[in-house]
Motif scaffolding. Sequence first.
Motif, PDB file in Angstrom:
ATOM      1  N   ASP A 149      -6.889   1.413 -10.626  1.00  7.43           N
ATOM      2  CA  ASP A 149      -7.705   2.558 -10.197  1.00  7.43           C
ATOM      3  C   ASP A 149      -8.475   3.180 -11.350  1.00  7.43           C
ATOM      4  O   ASP A 149      -9.650   3.520 -11.215  1.00  7.43           O
ATOM      5  CB  ASP A 149      -6.796   3.646  -9.600  1.00  7.43           C
ATOM      6  N   GLU A 196      -1.003  -0.413  -9.962  1.00  9.20           N
ATOM      7  CA  GLU A 196      -2.006   0.102  -9.032  1.00  9.20           C
ATOM      8  C   GLU A 196      -2.887   1.139  -9.713  1.00  9.20           C
ATOM      9  O   GLU A 196      -4.114   1.126  -9.562  1.00  9.20           O
ATOM     10  CB  GLU A 196      -1.316   0.731  -7.813  1.00  9.20           C
ATOM     11  N   LYS A 234     -15.602  -0.241  -5.876  1.00  8.73           N
ATOM     12  CA  LYS A 234     -15.445   0.808  -4.868  1.00  8.73           C
ATOM     13  C   LYS A 234     -15.952   0.327  -3.516  1.00  8.73           C
ATOM     14  O   LYS A 234     -15.306   0.528  -2.491  1.00  8.73           O
ATOM     15  CB  LYS A 234     -16.225   2.061  -5.303  1.00  8.73           C
ATOM     16  N   ASP A 254       0.805  -1.218   0.000  1.00 12.03           N
ATOM     17  CA  ASP A 254       0.000   0.000   0.000  1.00 12.03           C
ATOM     18  C   ASP A 254       0.834   1.263   0.000  1.00 12.03           C
ATOM     19  O   ASP A 254       0.322   2.332   0.316  1.00 12.03           O
ATOM     20  CB  ASP A 254      -0.908  -0.011   1.241  1.00 12.03           C
ATOM     21  N   SER A 255       2.075   1.134  -0.358  1.00 12.60           N
ATOM     22  CA  SER A 255       2.938   2.310  -0.306  1.00 12.60           C
ATOM     23  C   SER A 255       2.568   3.301  -1.400  1.00 12.60           C
ATOM     24  O   SER A 255       1.938   2.961  -2.403  1.00 12.60           O
ATOM     25  CB  SER A 255       4.393   1.893  -0.474  1.00 12.60           C
ATOM     26  N   ARG A 256       2.963   4.515  -1.148  1.00 12.65           N
ATOM     27  CA  ARG A 256       2.827   5.561  -2.162  1.00 12.65           C
ATOM     28  C   ARG A 256       4.239   5.798  -2.677  1.00 12.65           C
ATOM     29  O   ARG A 256       4.911   6.736  -2.275  1.00 12.65           O
ATOM     30  CB  ARG A 256       2.283   6.807  -1.474  1.00 12.65           C
ATOM     31  N   ALA A 257       4.658   4.899  -3.558  1.00 11.73           N
ATOM     32  CA  ALA A 257       6.100   4.741  -3.795  1.00 11.73           C
ATOM     33  C   ALA A 257       6.764   5.900  -4.507  1.00 11.73           C
ATOM     34  O   ALA A 257       7.984   5.911  -4.655  1.00 11.73           O
ATOM     35  CB  ALA A 257       6.334   3.449  -4.578  1.00 11.73           C
ATOM     36  N   TYR A 311     -13.583  -2.954  -2.508  1.00  8.85           N
ATOM     37  CA  TYR A 311     -12.122  -2.882  -2.456  1.00  8.85           C
ATOM     38  C   TYR A 311     -11.590  -1.463  -2.367  1.00  8.85           C
ATOM     39  O   TYR A 311     -10.386  -1.260  -2.390  1.00  8.85           O
ATOM     40  CB  TYR A 311     -11.521  -3.567  -3.703  1.00  8.85           C
ATOM     41  N   ASP A 312     -12.497  -0.495  -2.271  1.00 12.13           N
ATOM     42  CA  ASP A 312     -12.054   0.894  -2.219  1.00 12.13           C
ATOM     43  C   ASP A 312     -11.170   1.231  -3.418  1.00 12.13           C
ATOM     44  O   ASP A 312     -10.146   1.905  -3.282  1.00 12.13           O
ATOM     45  CB  ASP A 312     -11.265   1.170  -0.927  1.00 12.13           C
ATOM     46  N   ILE A 313     -11.542   0.737  -4.563  1.00 11.18           N
ATOM     47  CA  ILE A 313     -10.838   1.060  -5.807  1.00 11.18           C
ATOM     48  C   ILE A 313     -11.836   1.811  -6.679  1.00 11.18           C
ATOM     49  O   ILE A 313     -12.931   1.302  -6.915  1.00 11.18           O
ATOM     50  CB  ILE A 313     -10.368  -0.228  -6.530  1.00 11.18           C
ATOM     51  N   PRO A 314     -11.514   3.012  -7.187  1.00 15.65           N
ATOM     52  CA  PRO A 314     -10.204   3.656  -7.124  1.00 15.65           C
ATOM     53  C   PRO A 314      -9.934   4.350  -5.795  1.00 15.65           C
ATOM     54  O   PRO A 314     -10.869   4.669  -5.052  1.00 15.65           O
ATOM     55  CB  PRO A 314     -10.297   4.692  -8.253  1.00 15.65           C
ATOM     56  N   ARG A 315      -8.673   4.542  -5.513  1.00 19.23           N
ATOM     57  CA  ARG A 315      -8.288   5.353  -4.355  1.00 19.23           C
ATOM     58  C   ARG A 315      -8.737   6.788  -4.591  1.00 19.23           C
ATOM     59  O   ARG A 315      -8.886   7.221  -5.733  1.00 19.23           O
ATOM     60  CB  ARG A 315      -6.775   5.300  -4.165  1.00 19.23           C
ATOM     61  N   ASP A 316      -8.905   7.478  -3.488  1.00 19.60           N
ATOM     62  CA  ASP A 316      -9.484   8.823  -3.586  1.00 19.60           C
ATOM     63  C   ASP A 316      -8.687   9.764  -4.475  1.00 19.60           C
ATOM     64  O   ASP A 316      -9.237  10.539  -5.226  1.00 19.60           O
ATOM     65  CB  ASP A 316      -9.580   9.451  -2.188  1.00 19.60           C
ATOM     66  N   GLN A 317      -7.402   9.749  -4.363  1.00 17.06           N
ATOM     67  CA  GLN A 317      -6.576  10.734  -5.076  1.00 17.06           C
ATOM     68  C   GLN A 317      -5.827  10.109  -6.242  1.00 17.06           C
ATOM     69  O   GLN A 317      -4.767  10.584  -6.633  1.00 17.06           O
ATOM     70  CB  GLN A 317      -5.550  11.344  -4.105  1.00 17.06           C
TER      71      GLN A 317
END
Lengths: 775, 345
Positions: free
Chosen positions: A349, A345, A363, A315-318, A366-372
Amino acid sequence: MINCIRYWRRQLVKGVLAATLLIWLPPQLLTNCGPFDNGFSGYSFFEPEVWVQERAFLPFYLGIDDAYKYYQSVEARKTQYNVREWTERVCREAEPEDVYFLVYKAPLTDIQMLQSATTSRKLPVPLRLQGNSFAEFLYAQRCVETIDYLAFAKKCEPHVVALNPWSVPRRDTVAMLALIAEGRKAFLKTRSDYMRLRYAYQIVRLAHYAGQYQRVLDLYDYLMPKIDPDRARLHTSLLPWWILGHKAGALRALGQRVLASYLFARIFLNCPSRRESAYRSFDIRTDEEWQQCYALCQDDRERATLYAIRGSTPDSRALEEMKQIYTLWPQGPYLEMLLAKELRELERDLLGLAFNDQAEQNKRRYDIPRDQAGAYAIELEQFVRQVLKDGYVPHLSFWHMAVGYLQLLRGDYYAAAKTFEQVAPKLSQPQLSEQIQAMQWALRISSIVELTPEIENEIFQFVRTDPIYRKYPDFADFIADKMAWLYQREGHPGLAFLCHHPWRDLRYDPKMELVEDILNAARNPRSRFVRWLTSDADGRSLETAMLDMKATLYLQQNQLEAAWQVYQEIPRSEWDALLQVEPFVVSFKERVNVPLSLDSTNMYNRGELIQALMDLNFEIRATPERNARQYFQLGVAWYNMTYFGQAWRALDYYRSGASWRRLWQTQLFPVPGRKGVFNREYTDCTRALAYFEKARLQARSRESQAKAAFMAARCERNMYFTSTDYQPPPCANCIPVLPEEYTTHFQLLKSHYADTKFYQQAIKECSWFAAYARK
Amino acid sequence: MHLIAKVTFAVWLGLSSVAFYGCQSDVQPRLALYHWQGQWAPNEAMRTWAEGLGPTWWYVRFFDLDLSADGRDVEPISQLSWTAPLPDTLAAVVFITTRALEVVPQHTLATLASRMYRLLDTMAQAAGVQLAEVQLDCDWTPSLRAKYFKLLSAFQQILSPHIVLSATIRLHQVKWAARTGVPPVDKGMLMVYHTGDVRRRGVRNAILQTEVLKQYLYGFDTYPLPLDVVWPLFSWGVLWREGRFIRLISPLSAQDLADSSRFASSDKLHFSVRRATWLKGYYLYSGDSIRLERVPFDTLQQAAAILADALARTPTRVAFYHFDTTVPQLWTHDQLYQILETTAR
């Protein structure tokens, strides 16, 4: 009765609550599918394996949990690396499988016999090792030290292999310490530096698994300096890293997490076969520890490795880590690895988000897409562009492709097209070229805003002939979803339906809007795609099938003239093939799938049926006062055409007996195995009831009146089955008790027609009526 | 003499009855603690605190049953190790994942029970402890009910008569017992926590909310199993990133998030990450948010009072999950005993 009602109301409440719970609970709790569950529904055209050079990074950009898929290959790879090193260092002529056998499979006794044979020179190679090229080589070359080492390793093996998980994890530390002592002696006696390295590995490993952590450190410091790095060619061997791994493990067990993590980072950097375990063992917990670990790094490669490990968590924001790595070691493999991870990822999204018919589910579950996600894609693209511009990284084509794909993902189709055009000519490998082609097609399909015949033909051509379509299975869903979305937007609900379902699925619950749309398209297909869409599996137009369906819909609504007009458009020669029912036959036996009479004159196709109904209506209008027969016939037809009669196919294409028990709740039932498809049962008996009542009132003979009353009673009974008042009987064969309000005509029969022949016959032939008559 | 003997006997009988019935109404449940870590290694503070608690029953997790690394089989993982003596008598707990239960073939359940028990017994012997109870912990679903109950029945066959077999029971499994079934065990341990979905953003406290607890309190009067009760002592932080649930960080307290250079707080329970930082072994990015959840003493008392009214029988044990380094810092003996008394009311 009252208790029954209460009982079934409680069941209903429980059912609703359970259903609510099922909806409310996250599906992870429901499906319990473990590591193989990938319920996310999306598309993917980016293949990291094709772009990223270092395959040992596979688990990292797939996500460590998905490494289950690669479990075997990771384990097998460790063994492979070891076998390869044995072959390269000791005997290049030996077959790898022979090396594998001797190192991993041969029992200690065979190795000891090989020892004796090699020492004596009179004894041959042991029987079970004859033919093993590695054993034969060692024997022929008198590699006594190597064989001695192999024997020692075999003795260590039982103490260092994974324990049976069902045993209490205890190691025989006494035996292990004894082996350590034996190993040390052998180490000092051995002249070969490479064999010393091997002994060091066994000894340190023994100490680690014996839980003697400080001893691990002491042994490491004692043994490793006694190995000549050049003669042992340490820089090309796996073993220094494997040994270091045990040292790091011991440090970690002693609480020296920072130093341990630093060593694990070095292993991650240098040893592919231990990369995954090094990643899992890396254990930094605070900012201070991070700083300390960072300070231990000797060069930028090591520093970059820390960031790579940090950025590799699923889940990193690499991007943050990538920026750091870029300043430290842009030529290293980490940037590609992390870029691949982030692209995957963002693909999940954003790709096809506007038209993915499972977007809501993705959504919710799996909460996909992420908000941002969109903003992040822009940020990442800016970074990738900068990297591309600077030109310090290897494999610039990968970065160039990434720019294009990010542009595609965030919806800048024009820019993406330009980028792909620039990238494509620079790619020499066919796999990479195919990737770009696939992305270009994804782009093409994503960018369509309005369908024209030309575009439809282009899509058709792609689907039918382009190998890229077949190579990337997600294109099927991608195109279907996009086309359906476009057709829906452009007012073609029928064509949208056909994008996701075979035409026969429409039969479960036909809708006029869809039927008419498909009919119009089938009559005048504007493109090869539409012609293909509106044809059946044999290539025949769906026009006739749609006309038939349209007429059926009119018939359901008793719009006979409209139904007749539609049906006239079907050639008469085809009428029989579409339907054959016997709507006017009445019998005490109630069957739905078997003809009641063997007389073919009772059979009607749909066109004949419509005509017959129209004729009856005409007769009624013509002679308003003498229509008992016509009313009765109409009643029989309308009864038989419902779910309860043998002519149900006149109004419906699919009937399920399983629906019976729930007709009181709904007329719409999910079709097993057909996602999003529901079957509607036609159960309305009110029209038939009205006709039977009119027939009874106008009939002159009491026998006819009784007959009409009997059929009306049947209608009332069925109306009870489909009402919310219905209480299922305790057993399948039990005759349900009808509430009084549904027995008007049964009562009427009993009170007024008990003396008729028909009544007597009904009692004899119809067990239901007999039961009611007894009450 | 004969008369004296009769009078003496009558007096004795009367006093015994008074003592017996008097004691019945004053029977207090025993306080119990759960130990869930992989290693039994209580530090000094923990040992002192536990000793000060008085006679305590222990539930100690011995191992988990989960999928093997290749996903094809089930095996025990995270086996308990110990560097200090365990309590002489305890209940050994085995946590079974639902995915493990899905994979196990029906016809091998008896064998699995046998292997599990053998391992428990071997571990108990190695630790020099006596198993008085075996507890299985599994959040079974209706679809897994048959398998799980079969496993429990197999355990019943294997266990010596003096060893009690118990199973954890979730609140929803009492409320909807008709669907989920009643496990074939001697007693149940009612877990009065996890009342909310931790992954939902709008949830205030997924560990325990009394309003939500009330919605589950049906069917307790007719539930056939005797139930003990376990309350939550733990806390966690629910980590969100870009609107998505990431993970739980446990244990976590407001103190861990007190550094205002790293964390901003909108209220006592909601925090945002100001700058990227490590927290308890996890790297957090700027913009991440954390929802802190724990159940304060007052809420536990309230919940205990609510539950006491619903329970058909007084539990024989009131347990607390779980005993770790934070418990001596955050909880007093009195608080635990007050909760116990309220539950047993």
